[in-house]
Design a protein around this motif. Structure first.
Motif, PDB file in Angstrom:
ATOM      1  N   SER A  37       0.852  -1.196   0.000  1.00 43.18           N
ATOM      2  CA  SER A  37       0.000   0.000   0.000  1.00 43.18           C
ATOM      3  C   SER A  37       0.882   1.238   0.000  1.00 43.18           C
ATOM      4  O   SER A  37       2.074   1.182   0.316  1.00 43.18           O
ATOM      5  CB  SER A  37      -0.911   0.023   1.230  1.00 43.18           C
ATOM      6  OG  SER A  37      -0.168   0.374   2.385  1.00 43.18           O
ATOM      7  N   VAL A  38       0.295   2.356  -0.343  1.00 44.04           N
ATOM      8  CA  VAL A  38       1.042   3.605  -0.398  1.00 44.04           C
ATOM      9  C   VAL A  38       1.585   3.990   0.982  1.00 44.04           C
ATOM     10  O   VAL A  38       2.629   4.632   1.087  1.00 44.04           O
ATOM     11  CB  VAL A  38       0.181   4.734  -1.021  1.00 44.04           C
ATOM     12  CG1 VAL A  38      -0.912   5.184  -0.066  1.00 44.04           C
ATOM     13  CG2 VAL A  38       1.042   5.888  -1.469  1.00 44.04           C
ATOM     14  N   LYS A  39       0.929   3.540   2.029  1.00 46.83           N
ATOM     15  CA  LYS A  39       1.433   3.806   3.378  1.00 46.83           C
ATOM     16  C   LYS A  39       2.755   3.080   3.607  1.00 46.83           C
ATOM     17  O   LYS A  39       3.638   3.584   4.278  1.00 46.83           O
ATOM     18  CB  LYS A  39       0.413   3.364   4.424  1.00 46.83           C
ATOM     19  CG  LYS A  39      -0.840   4.205   4.457  1.00 46.83           C
ATOM     20  CD  LYS A  39      -1.828   3.668   5.465  1.00 46.83           C
ATOM     21  CE  LYS A  39      -3.109   4.480   5.461  1.00 46.83           C
ATOM     22  NZ  LYS A  39      -4.093   3.949   6.416  1.00 46.83           N
ATOM     23  N   GLU A  40       2.867   1.879   3.028  1.00 47.87           N
ATOM     24  CA  GLU A  40       4.076   1.073   3.204  1.00 47.87           C
ATOM     25  C   GLU A  40       5.228   1.540   2.319  1.00 47.87           C
ATOM     26  O   GLU A  40       6.361   1.103   2.498  1.00 47.87           O
ATOM     27  CB  GLU A  40       3.768  -0.395   2.910  1.00 47.87           C
ATOM     28  CG  GLU A  40       2.743  -0.976   3.866  1.00 47.87           C
ATOM     29  CD  GLU A  40       2.162  -2.300   3.401  1.00 47.87           C
ATOM     30  OE1 GLU A  40       2.058  -3.209   4.237  1.00 47.87           O
ATOM     31  OE2 GLU A  40       1.819  -2.406   2.207  1.00 47.87           O
ATOM     32  N   THR A  41       4.941   2.417   1.362  1.00 45.57           N
ATOM     33  CA  THR A  41       5.985   2.921   0.458  1.00 45.57           C
ATOM     34  C   THR A  41       6.303   4.386   0.730  1.00 45.57           C
ATOM     35  O   THR A  41       6.891   5.055  -0.113  1.00 45.57           O
ATOM     36  CB  THR A  41       5.546   2.761  -1.012  1.00 45.57           C
ATOM     37  OG1 THR A  41       4.382   3.556  -1.230  1.00 45.57           O
ATOM     38  CG2 THR A  41       5.283   1.315  -1.356  1.00 45.57           C
ATOM     39  N   ASN A  42       5.881   4.865   1.871  1.00 41.51           N
ATOM     40  CA  ASN A  42       6.114   6.258   2.253  1.00 41.51           C
ATOM     41  C   ASN A  42       5.577   7.249   1.223  1.00 41.51           C
ATOM     42  O   ASN A  42       6.218   8.235   0.894  1.00 41.51           O
ATOM     43  CB  ASN A  42       7.610   6.504   2.512  1.00 41.51           C
ATOM     44  CG  ASN A  42       8.111   5.702   3.683  1.00 41.51           C
ATOM     45  OD1 ASN A  42       7.475   5.640   4.726  1.00 41.51           O
ATOM     46  ND2 ASN A  42       9.245   5.052   3.499  1.00 41.51           N
ATOM     47  N   GLY A  43       4.392   6.936   0.690  1.00 40.90           N
ATOM     48  CA  GLY A  43       3.721   7.871  -0.194  1.00 40.90           C
ATOM     49  C   GLY A  43       4.049   7.733  -1.663  1.00 40.90           C
ATOM     50  O   GLY A  43       3.596   8.548  -2.470  1.00 40.90           O
ATOM     51  N   ASP A  44       4.808   6.729  -2.035  1.00 40.07           N
ATOM     52  CA  ASP A  44       5.213   6.546  -3.437  1.00 40.07           C
ATOM     53  C   ASP A  44       4.384   5.429  -4.071  1.00 40.07           C
ATOM     54  O   ASP A  44       4.428   4.284  -3.608  1.00 40.07           O
ATOM     55  CB  ASP A  44       6.697   6.202  -3.502  1.00 40.07           C
ATOM     56  CG  ASP A  44       7.247   6.168  -4.909  1.00 40.07           C
ATOM     57  OD1 ASP A  44       6.484   6.364  -5.880  1.00 40.07           O
ATOM     58  OD2 ASP A  44       8.464   5.923  -5.043  1.00 40.07           O
ATOM     59  N   ILE A  45       3.644   5.735  -5.131  1.00 40.61           N
ATOM     60  CA  ILE A  45       2.833   4.698  -5.786  1.00 40.61           C
ATOM     61  C   ILE A  45       3.613   3.948  -6.866  1.00 40.61           C
ATOM     62  O   ILE A  45       3.146   2.941  -7.376  1.00 40.61           O
ATOM     63  CB  ILE A  45       1.510   5.257  -6.347  1.00 40.61           C
ATOM     64  CG1 ILE A  45       1.743   6.399  -7.311  1.00 40.61           C
ATOM     65  CG2 ILE A  45       0.578   5.659  -5.215  1.00 40.61           C
ATOM     66  CD1 ILE A  45       0.468   6.927  -7.948  1.00 40.61           C
TER      67      ILE A  45
END
Length: 155
Positions: A37-45
């Motif tokens: 999820s985007v939360k797990e990628t620090n905002g990077d999609i």
């Protein structure tokens, strides 16, 4: 294949198996891709898009060993999942040694295909949009790369 997501924050694939029943009853196989999820990628999609691309490639390459026909792959998605699926549709598959028409059709519902207006929305609170991300991950800018029939729905 189903691309699940909710504002790029959505749950895991196991929460979306409910969609499989009508397809399986009709004789189709059903795959739900799982990705971060985007939360797990620090905002990077971007990593989400890459995981979806790799997932489709994996399904294609391994379909026969699971009793699936790799020449009959379709995708369906909604909302931010449709954005991810549209990015997959614009993938230059031939550069990866795969058929340009790896997917035979797509149904995309209520997706975001140009990230510029999305970057100005409430979603910017959890997605760290950059100019590069907006450019590279706005599938509307790369429609010439799509080699798949697509139904785009809004509701």
């Amino acid at each position: 294949m189903l691309f699940r997501s909710g504002s790029w924050q959505g749950g895991r694939s196991s929460q979306f198996t409910v969609y499989a029943e009508p397809y399986v009853k009709a004789g189709a196989n059903f795959v739900v891709l799982d990705f971060t999820s985007v939360k797990e990628t620090n905002g990077d999609i971007t990593p989400m898009v890459e995981q979806c691309r790799k997932g489709v490639a994996w399904v294609y390459r391994n379909a026969a060993s699971h009793g699936l026909d790799p020449s009959r792959l379709f995708v369906c998605a909604r909302s931010s999942g449709s954005h991810l699926a549209a990015c997959v549709l614009t993938t230059e598959w031939d550069k990866q040694g795969l058929p340009r028409d790896i997917l035979k059709g797509a149904v995309l519902g209520s997706g975001m295909y140009d990230l510029k207006p999305v970057s100005l929305s409430k979603r910017s609170a959890w997605v760290k949009f950059t100019d590069r991300m907006v450019e590279e991950l706005s599938p509307i800018r790369y429609v010439d790369r799509i080699h798949t029939p697509v139904v785009v729905a809004h509701g």
